[in-house]
Design a protein around this motif. Sequence first.
Motif, PDB file in Angstrom:
ATOM      1  N   UNK B  98       0.927  -1.462  -0.145  1.00 21.70           N
ATOM      2  CA  UNK B  98       0.046   0.470  -0.004  1.00 21.70           C
ATOM      3  C   UNK B  98       1.137   1.211   0.135  1.00 21.70           C
ATOM      4  N   UNK B  99       2.096   1.423   0.499  1.00 18.44           N
ATOM      5  CA  UNK B  99       2.661   2.038   1.186  1.00 18.44           C
ATOM      6  C   UNK B  99       3.119   2.903  -0.682  1.00 18.44           C
ATOM      7  N   UNK B 101       1.715   2.449  -3.420  1.00 17.39           N
ATOM      8  CA  UNK B 101       0.093   2.896  -4.154  1.00 17.39           C
ATOM      9  C   UNK B 101       0.395   4.320  -2.730  1.00 17.39           C
ATOM     10  N   UNK B 102       0.175   4.014  -2.142  1.00 16.56           N
ATOM     11  CA  UNK B 102      -0.233   5.816  -1.210  1.00 16.56           C
ATOM     12  C   UNK B 102       0.867   7.235  -1.154  1.00 16.56           C
ATOM     13  N   UNK B 103       2.190   6.534  -1.257  1.00 15.16           N
ATOM     14  CA  UNK B 103       3.129   7.522  -1.414  1.00 15.16           C
ATOM     15  C   UNK B 103       2.529   8.968  -2.319  1.00 15.16           C
ATOM     16  N   UNK B 104       2.675   8.530  -3.345  1.00 18.99           N
ATOM     17  CA  UNK B 104       2.047   9.865  -4.055  1.00 18.99           C
ATOM     18  C   UNK B 104       0.363  10.943  -4.404  1.00 18.99           C
ATOM     19  N   UNK B 105      -0.528   9.636  -3.291  1.00 21.70           N
ATOM     20  CA  UNK B 105      -1.336  10.573  -3.131  1.00 21.70           C
ATOM     21  C   UNK B 105      -1.618  11.415  -2.408  1.00 21.70           C
ATOM     22  N   UNK B 106      -0.975  11.814  -1.848  1.00 28.94           N
ATOM     23  CA  UNK B 106      -1.016  13.330  -1.427  1.00 28.94           C
ATOM     24  C   UNK B 106       0.333  14.451  -1.126  1.00 28.94           C
ATOM     25  N   UNK B 109       5.343  16.857   2.808  1.00 28.24           N
ATOM     26  CA  UNK B 109       6.135  15.494   2.677  1.00 28.24           C
ATOM     27  C   UNK B 109       6.036  15.247   4.361  1.00 28.24           C
ATOM     28  N   UNK B 110       5.252  15.193   5.209  1.00 31.37           N
ATOM     29  CA  UNK B 110       4.604  14.340   6.198  1.00 31.37           C
ATOM     30  C   UNK B 110       4.454  12.600   5.379  1.00 31.37           C
ATOM     31  N   UNK B 111       3.801  13.251   4.758  1.00 30.45           N
ATOM     32  CA  UNK B 111       2.743  12.028   4.450  1.00 30.45           C
ATOM     33  C   UNK B 111       3.760  11.524   3.618  1.00 30.45           C
ATOM     34  N   UNK B 112       4.099  11.762   2.454  1.00 25.95           N
ATOM     35  CA  UNK B 112       5.383  11.000   2.100  1.00 25.95           C
ATOM     36  C   UNK B 112       6.069   9.924   2.475  1.00 25.95           C
ATOM     37  N   UNK B 113       7.022  10.397   3.719  1.00 22.76           N
ATOM     38  CA  UNK B 113       7.704  10.319   4.282  1.00 22.76           C
ATOM     39  C   UNK B 113       7.527   8.774   5.280  1.00 22.76           C
ATOM     40  N   UNK B 114       6.323   9.149   6.049  1.00 23.48           N
ATOM     41  CA  UNK B 114       5.589   7.428   6.248  1.00 23.48           C
ATOM     42  C   UNK B 114       5.357   6.801   5.570  1.00 23.48           C
ATOM     43  N   UNK B 115       5.034   6.835   4.179  1.00 21.52           N
ATOM     44  CA  UNK B 115       5.067   5.527   3.163  1.00 21.52           C
ATOM     45  C   UNK B 115       5.692   5.606   3.441  1.00 21.52           C
ATOM     46  N   UNK B 116       7.135   6.511   3.122  1.00 22.19           N
ATOM     47  CA  UNK B 116       8.859   5.562   2.803  1.00 22.19           C
ATOM     48  C   UNK B 116       9.247   4.743   3.364  1.00 22.19           C
ATOM     49  N   UNK B 117       9.382   5.523   5.028  1.00 24.04           N
ATOM     50  CA  UNK B 117       9.813   4.393   5.980  1.00 24.04           C
ATOM     51  C   UNK B 117       8.970   3.046   5.671  1.00 24.04           C
ATOM     52  N   UNK B 118       7.662   3.145   5.420  1.00 24.53           N
ATOM     53  CA  UNK B 118       6.753   1.436   5.117  1.00 24.53           C
ATOM     54  C   UNK B 118       7.871   1.027   3.797  1.00 24.53           C
ATOM     55  N   UNK B 119       7.591   1.997   2.916  1.00 24.55           N
ATOM     56  CA  UNK B 119       8.577   1.173   1.808  1.00 24.55           C
ATOM     57  C   UNK B 119       9.780   0.443   1.995  1.00 24.55           C
TER      58      UNK B 119
END
Lengths: 101, 343
Positions: B98-99, B101-106, B109-119
């Motif tokens: 999901x990370x 797919x979700x990273x680019x949705x918003x 920077x904070x949003x993207x950071x969270x999903x980068x950590x998940x990736x």
Amino acid sequence: SIYAFIRRKKLMESPLLLKIMVLSIPLPYIAIQLGWVVTELGRQPWIVWGMLRTADAASAISTLQVATTLVGFFLIYSLLGIVGYYLIIKHAKKGPEPQIA
Amino acid sequence: MDLQAIWFFLWGLLWAIFFMTSGFDFGIGTLLPFIGKTDEEKRTMIASLGPLWHGNQVWLITAGGVTFAAFPLVYAVMFSTLYSALMLVLFTLILRGVAIEFRSQQDDPRWRRIWEICIFIGSFAPALLFGVAFANIFKGIPFDADGIYHGNLLTLLNPYGLLGGVLFVMLFLQHGALWLAIKTAGTVQQRAVAVARKAWPVLVAVAVAFLAASWFATDLYANYLNYPALFLVIVLAVAGLLAARIFMAAQAWIKAWAASALTIVSCTFYGIIGLFPSLFPSSLDAAFNLTARNASSSPLTLKIMLVVVIVFVPIVLVYQIWAFKLFGDKVSASDLAHEEGAY
């Protein structure tokens, strides 16, 4: 749905019908979930009907391990559900994409 | 070769293909915070996976599916004994999927950071854990005649298991860095090349240490000593390592990546051949070993599945190679600007 079929030509002039349609969006999901629950509960105590009992099929894993992963699944899917709905709402609020001519 | 032996090696082949294909997307996910400094660089890295990582992960499902269908007893005992480890892999893979797919949705920077950590976690942890799991399988898992596990998650984190984990991480880092060298240009490519060059000597050292440790920690070499021709597999793994370095020096990235793929496949087969005929040996008593002989499905099941595999695996391979060709071009700025929802 019979009513919808009769009114299909005048869909845009039937506010009542459109409202009913919006409200019925969750129905297939509820049906799928309930159907699943019925099949799973219906065949207890068998996991394979007439052949293998659920109690005999369970792995010999400590309750703690199973409980931990159950909580894990609950947390991860709740999180994904919340994020998913957040994104759906965000995209829905933006409205339809402008038509590209 | 009889049906059970054929299925044993098909089982190994599917795991090898999974490691070869998913290896580079695990590697790229692990390198994401180190090579991708700006948002555009990160997007380039994720876009380099294109739609391919979906297909790559299907090989995991096939490998698991074949374990279930061909060797149901192994499937049952493996998922019970390695329960915590495999659940951890599953959770991190869910988050990673999901990370991406979700990273680019918003655009935040904070949003993207969270999903980068998940990736990152979802790429590094499975790479490590698959290595730990397979090294432990080579070594034998402490389970008894009823398939009951006598140990816990920490039992798996023994030195040999961890060495296997590090080996997988290094193999996948090189594989991912070389994929980036093929698929990107500019700073991302330069950094990826630098990583591949630095990773290589470490990978060689870890691989040599693993080969040596296997002599003491496992019975893998028994088959090799009985049939010395089998040492060819180890020669292939070494050849793959050397070729990767030579092609890197020549800046022939596709060939270097292919050499890295050869290394991963021969490393997997190094273990699989050493295990034969056991799929899942017990460290408590060799009598409890689950083998191709005592853990397989009925001959009829194996026969039906063999026909299915002979028909469909080539088809899948052809369309995956076709997809690799279609998405073989370098990622460009216009690809990233193509649509709002894109990586």
